[in-house]
Scaffold this motif. Structure first.
Motif, PDB file in Angstrom:
ATOM      1  N   ASN A  88       5.040  11.270   7.837  1.00 31.42           N
ATOM      2  CA  ASN A  88       3.644  11.475   7.441  1.00 31.42           C
ATOM      3  C   ASN A  88       3.277  11.929   5.690  1.00 31.42           C
ATOM      4  N   TRP A  89       3.118  10.452   5.629  1.00 32.68           N
ATOM      5  CA  TRP A  89       2.702  10.543   3.571  1.00 32.68           C
ATOM      6  C   TRP A  89       1.327  10.502   3.501  1.00 32.68           C
ATOM      7  N   GLU A  90       1.052  11.497   2.293  1.00 34.37           N
ATOM      8  CA  GLU A  90       0.412  11.892   1.874  1.00 34.37           C
ATOM      9  C   GLU A  90      -1.019  11.033   1.662  1.00 34.37           C
ATOM     10  N   ASN A  91      -0.969   9.574   1.547  1.00 36.49           N
ATOM     11  CA  ASN A  91      -1.860   8.297   1.391  1.00 36.49           C
ATOM     12  C   ASN A  91      -2.986   8.338   2.672  1.00 36.49           C
ATOM     13  N   GLY A  92      -1.832   9.594   4.438  1.00 37.93           N
ATOM     14  CA  GLY A  92      -2.446   9.031   5.510  1.00 37.93           C
ATOM     15  C   GLY A  92      -1.132   8.026   6.121  1.00 37.93           C
ATOM     16  N   SER A  93      -0.928   7.480   6.074  1.00 38.02           N
ATOM     17  CA  SER A  93       0.131   6.670   6.601  1.00 38.02           C
ATOM     18  C   SER A  93       0.849   7.013   7.217  1.00 38.02           C
ATOM     19  N   SER A  94       1.815   6.488   8.452  1.00 43.78           N
ATOM     20  CA  SER A  94       2.548   7.442   9.178  1.00 43.78           C
ATOM     21  C   SER A  94       3.891   6.396   9.288  1.00 43.78           C
ATOM     22  N   ASN A 132       0.646  -1.345  -0.394  1.00 39.83           N
ATOM     23  CA  ASN A 132       0.046   0.115   0.188  1.00 39.83           C
ATOM     24  C   ASN A 132       1.025   1.096   0.014  1.00 39.83           C
ATOM     25  N   GLY A 172       5.527  12.081   0.826  1.00 37.24           N
ATOM     26  CA  GLY A 172       6.107  12.960   2.388  1.00 37.24           C
ATOM     27  C   GLY A 172       6.522  13.301   3.068  1.00 37.24           C
ATOM     28  N   CYS A 184       8.543  13.262   9.981  1.00 42.17           N
ATOM     29  CA  CYS A 184       8.124  14.091  11.620  1.00 42.17           C
ATOM     30  C   CYS A 184       9.691  14.039  12.149  1.00 42.17           C
TER      31      CYS A 184
END
Length: 92
Positions: free
Chosen positions: A60-66, A39, A46, A49
């Motif tokens: 912090n990735w643009e797909n909401g993943s961290s 995914n 991203g 952090c």
């Protein structure tokens, strides 16, 4: 440590500090390949952090993943800089 069947090298304090200087908070990166993560596509962008004491770069990735990237395993590059595979090879 093992990730996706790959043995991950443990970095020493000097190597971790080098990663922290290369990727301070707010640095924008682009993913080329993340080992074992379907995914997390190539080209995903991203923002860094922090870098933890093991040298993992938390993003912090643009797909909401961290998910964190592992410099010795995953391939990524800073946005605005030339693309290099595993650009952050930590040499002792």
């Amino acid at each position: 440590m093992v990730k996706g069947g790959v043995i991950i090298q443990i970095l020493d304090r000097k190597q971790v500090e080098r990663i922290r200087k290369m990727y301070p908070e707010g640095t924008q990166i682009c993913l080329d390949e993340m080992e074992g993560e379907r995914n997390m596509p190539s080209g995903l962008k991203g923002k860094v952090c922090y870098v933890d004491d093991a040298g993992q770069i938390h993003v912090n990735w643009e797909n909401g993943s961290s998910l964190a990237v592992l410099p010795e395993v995953d391939s990524f590059h800073k946005i605005g800089e030339p693309h290099k595979r595993k650009e952050h090879d930590m040499q002792r």
